[in-house]
Design a protein around this motif. Structure first.
Motif, short mmCIF file in Angstrom:
data_model
loop_
_atom_site.label_atom_id
_atom_site.label_comp_id
_atom_site.label_asym_id
_atom_site.label_seq_id
_atom_site.Cartn_x
_atom_site.Cartn_y
_atom_site.Cartn_z
N UNK A 1 0.80 -1.22 0.00
CA UNK A 1 0.00 0.00 0.00
C UNK A 1 0.83 1.28 0.00
N UNK A 2 1.93 1.26 0.76
CA UNK A 2 2.76 2.47 0.86
C UNK A 2 4.12 2.15 1.45
N UNK A 3 5.03 3.10 1.31
CA UNK A 3 6.33 3.01 1.98
C UNK A 3 6.38 4.15 2.98
N UNK A 4 7.16 3.96 4.04
CA UNK A 4 7.28 4.98 5.08
C UNK A 4 8.75 5.27 5.33
N UNK B 1 -7.31 4.90 -3.10
CA UNK B 1 -8.38 4.83 -2.10
C UNK B 1 -8.12 3.79 -1.01
N UNK B 2 -7.88 2.50 -1.38
CA UNK B 2 -7.62 1.53 -0.30
C UNK B 2 -6.34 1.84 0.46
N UNK C 1 -3.51 3.53 5.41
CA UNK C 1 -2.60 4.47 6.07
C UNK C 1 -3.10 4.79 7.48
N UNK C 2 -4.42 4.84 7.66
CA UNK C 2 -4.98 5.09 8.99
C UNK C 2 -4.64 3.96 9.95
N UNK C 3 -4.60 2.72 9.43
CA UNK C 3 -4.20 1.57 10.28
C UNK C 3 -2.76 1.73 10.72
#
Length: 126
Positions: free
Chosen positions: A69-72, A90-91, A96-98
């Motif tokens: 979903x993403x990298x941080x 969207x997903x 990201x909120x999790x």
């Protein structure tokens, strides 16, 4: 009987006061503001200052659950986390909120106003 009522009223008032103080620096992430969040929706990069006490290990551990979903990237000295959306927007932005929640975040500060995660998502991310 009046004493019981007085005590129960006092307990209720103290409970409400305690809840209002439950929202503090230890569970609030700070965004870069509404204007920047609007830009983030377009470019897919969200930047937050995570709560006091957030560690590199904690961020890495939580982010490891969401590589699709993403990298941080995280700067431990400033506690600044940059979340780059890599999956479908969207997903990924919901997930990201999790990530934020996994880092102990319950509120996000936007321009000095604190928003619960779900309300923050609805107003600024969705």
């Amino acid at each position: 009987d009046k004493m019981k009522k007085l005590i129960s009223t006092l307990v209720f008032v103290l409970g409400v006061v305690a809840l209002s103080f439950a929202q503090d620096a230890k569970n609030t992430a700070i965004s870069q503001g509404a204007k920047e969040l609007a830009t983030s929706k377009v470019n897919g990069t969200y930047v937050y200052t995570l709560p006091e006490g957030t560690t590199q290990e904690e961020v890495t551990k939580v982010a490891a659950y969401y590589p699709d979903y993403f990298t941080v990237s995280f700067d431990a000295s400033s506690r600044e986390a940059s979340v780059q959306i890599t999956g479908e927007t969207a997903p990924s932005s919901q997930v990201m909120l999790r990530f934020l929640s996994g880092c102990g975040v319950m509120y996000v500060d936007v321009d000095g106003d604190s928003h619960q995660l779900n309300l923050f998502y609805a107003e600024f991310v969705k």
